[in-house]
Design a protein around this motif. Structure first.
Motif, PDB file in Angstrom:
ATOM      1  N   GLN A   9      -3.376   4.119   7.590  1.00 15.71           N
ATOM      2  CA  GLN A   9      -2.088   4.794   7.733  1.00 15.71           C
ATOM      3  C   GLN A   9      -0.965   3.756   7.838  1.00 15.71           C
ATOM      4  OE1 GLN A   9      -1.658   8.051   7.551  1.00 15.71           O
ATOM      5  NE2 GLN A   9      -3.841   8.580   7.540  1.00 15.71           N
ATOM      6  N   PRO A  10       0.266   4.127   7.439  1.00 18.37           N
ATOM      7  CA  PRO A  10       1.386   3.184   7.553  1.00 18.37           C
ATOM      8  C   PRO A  10       1.887   3.051   8.986  1.00 18.37           C
ATOM      9  CG  PRO A  10       2.157   5.267   6.644  1.00 18.37           C
ATOM     10  CD  PRO A  10       0.664   5.369   6.752  1.00 18.37           C
ATOM     11  N   ALA A  11       2.198   1.808   9.362  1.00 18.96           N
ATOM     12  CA  ALA A  11       2.854   1.541  10.643  1.00 18.96           C
ATOM     13  C   ALA A  11       4.216   0.901  10.428  1.00 18.96           C
ATOM     14  CB  ALA A  11       1.986   0.648  11.514  1.00 18.96           C
ATOM     15  N   VAL A  65      -1.286  -3.357  18.014  1.00 17.77           N
ATOM     16  CA  VAL A  65      -2.712  -3.039  18.136  1.00 17.77           C
ATOM     17  C   VAL A  65      -3.281  -3.643  19.415  1.00 17.77           C
ATOM     18  CG1 VAL A  65      -4.985  -3.525  17.132  1.00 17.77           C
ATOM     19  CG2 VAL A  65      -3.118  -2.726  15.669  1.00 17.77           C
ATOM     20  N   LEU A  66      -2.934  -4.879  19.700  1.00 14.81           N
ATOM     21  CA  LEU A  66      -3.416  -5.531  20.913  1.00 14.81           C
ATOM     22  C   LEU A  66      -2.930  -4.807  22.168  1.00 14.81           C
ATOM     23  CD1 LEU A  66      -3.008  -9.254  19.821  1.00 14.81           C
ATOM     24  CD2 LEU A  66      -5.162  -8.122  20.411  1.00 14.81           C
ATOM     25  N   ALA A 124       1.360   2.821  18.677  1.00 12.93           N
ATOM     26  CA  ALA A 124       1.171   4.277  18.707  1.00 12.93           C
ATOM     27  C   ALA A 124       0.071   4.709  17.733  1.00 12.93           C
ATOM     28  CB  ALA A 124       2.488   4.973  18.371  1.00 12.93           C
ATOM     29  N   LEU A 125       0.068   4.097  16.533  1.00 12.23           N
ATOM     30  CA  LEU A 125      -0.944   4.462  15.541  1.00 12.23           C
ATOM     31  C   LEU A 125      -2.332   4.040  16.000  1.00 12.23           C
ATOM     32  CD1 LEU A 125      -1.706   5.614  12.793  1.00 12.23           C
ATOM     33  CD2 LEU A 125      -1.089   3.405  11.768  1.00 12.23           C
ATOM     34  N   MET A 126      -2.444   2.850  16.582  1.00  7.58           N
ATOM     35  CA  MET A 126      -3.753   2.400  17.055  1.00  7.58           C
ATOM     36  C   MET A 126      -4.248   3.289  18.194  1.00  7.58           C
ATOM     37  SD  MET A 126      -6.114   0.285  16.359  1.00  7.58           S
ATOM     38  CE  MET A 126      -7.733   0.192  17.127  1.00  7.58           C
TER      39      MET A 126
END
Length: 370
Positions: free
Chosen positions: A219-221, A257-258, A230-232
């Motif tokens: 998905q695009p971030a 992500v971290l 938020a996506l992770m």
């Protein structure tokens, strides 16, 4: 760099000084065309304003781009704050509007370096610049049917980076760290951005060679840290322990992500990124990221501004250059734990000195289209 271009740059510098001296005697306007050399007189501008149009300076990547532009500006004897910053905040509409306003303010007496923000925006930007007989060099984003040579000299050049192969390399590093099996997620850039497309394609190429790796989701971030976090978080909610590795389209996304992993108490997840920002290189050295890819944004920012400016003042004539000087790839360097310290010492602990008149020195050849 050709002897002709270098000699012409030197002659143009001298002639600009002579113009200032001759203006008092009323001969400056006559002297300039003679000094600029082969076929350049009709296009030459005098003291053009210089601008960089880009996303934002909060990102380490874009800060490096603009720092390179400032270094170029200082190399021609101007204060670095004379470089005009046209910050589009990720809006293609604002990118175009700001450039049109700059063209109006300068009467077209300008040279522009630009990332159009997304590929479709490149054409109206270039058309607006050409209509004012100004000069522009672009990076990263344009459609495949848009070419500098279709706009004479005004569209000077386009530089992008061949992201497919480096993205394959980071994916293979990720898969190896996972033991060659398990599920991964991909967090991408803006879907209409060429680098986002190429980095996802590189991942897909690597997946085709590794049947025991499963792409759970992509998905695009939007290149953004907060969106990446938020996506992770949403991926973790949906897939949980199925996720064994993360492929990020850029460093900023990897930082998010971290954050999301830390919030869940997850340590040691294999992650790869892209851009080679200082923070990411440090994370590679610390074992938090497996790899990133450096595209030398400092050089890219300086040389893109230099190309537009020198074409504007008539130092060289773009239409007389080969096509691989008008559409070309910038340099890439894969950074892993094995070489991160040496890389940091070379590129980050010290700033390499670049000859801003060596337009194509570190480039990687002409752009190839599929």
């Amino acid at each position: 760099m050709s002897t002709f271009i270098r000699d012409t740059i030197e002659r143009a510098t001298v002639s600009r000084r002579n113009l200032l001296l001759g203006a008092a005697a009323g001969v400056g306007a006559m002297a300039l065309p003679m000094a600029l050399g082969r076929g350049a007189a009709h296009a030459a501008l005098t003291d053009p304003a210089i601008a960089w149009s880009y996303r934002d300076r909060a990102s380490a990547y874009w800060n490096a781009i603009v720092s390179g532009g400032e270094s170029f500006v200082e190399s021609i004897g101007r204060p670095k704050d004379t470089l005009v910053n046209l910050i589009n905040e990720g809006s293609s509409e604002k990118s175009l509007a700001d450039i049109k306003a700059f063209l109006s303010k300068t009467g077209g007496n300008c040279a522009i370096a630009c990332d159009p923000n997304d590929s479709p925006n490149a054409r109206p930007v270039v058309e607006a610049v050409a209509a004012q007989n100004a000069f522009i060099s672009t990076i990263w984003n344009k459609t495949d049917d848009l070419h500098p040579w279709d706009f004479g000299d005004n569209y000077v050049s386009h530089m992008t980076w061949s992201d497919v192969k480096p993205s394959e390399q980071t994916a293979e590093i990720l898969f190896k760290a996972m033991g060659g099996k398990g599920g991964i997620v991909h967090l991408g850039g803006i879907p209409a951005n060429n680098p986002a497309v190429q980095r996802l394609q590189g991942l897909k190429n690597a997946l085709a060679r590794n049947p025991d790796i499963t792409l759970l989701d992509a998905q695009p971030a939007d290149w953004d840290t907060q969106k990446g976090a938020a996506l992770m978080a949403s991926f973790l909610t949906r897939y949980g322990d199925e996720i064994k590795g993360v492929h990020c389209a850029n460093d900023n996304i990897a930082y998010g992500v971290l954050e999301a992993l830390r919030a869940e108490g997850i340590e040691g997840m294999p992650i790869v990124a892209y851009d080679g920002n200082p923070e990411a290189v440090k994370l590679v050295m610390d074992g938090k990221l497996l790899a990133t890819v450096f595209t030398n944004p400092y050089w890219g920012g300086g040389i893109t501004a230099s190309l537009a400016y020198h074409a504007a003042i008539g130092s060289f004539k773009p239409s007389e250059e080969p096509r691989d000087h008008r559409e070309f790839y910038g340099p890439t360097v894969l950074v892993t734990a094995e070489d991160a310290a040496a890389f940091k010492a070379k590129y980050m602990d010290a700033t390499p000195a670049y000859d801003w008149s060596d337009f194509w020195g570190p480039s990687n050849g002409g752009i190839a289209y599929n």
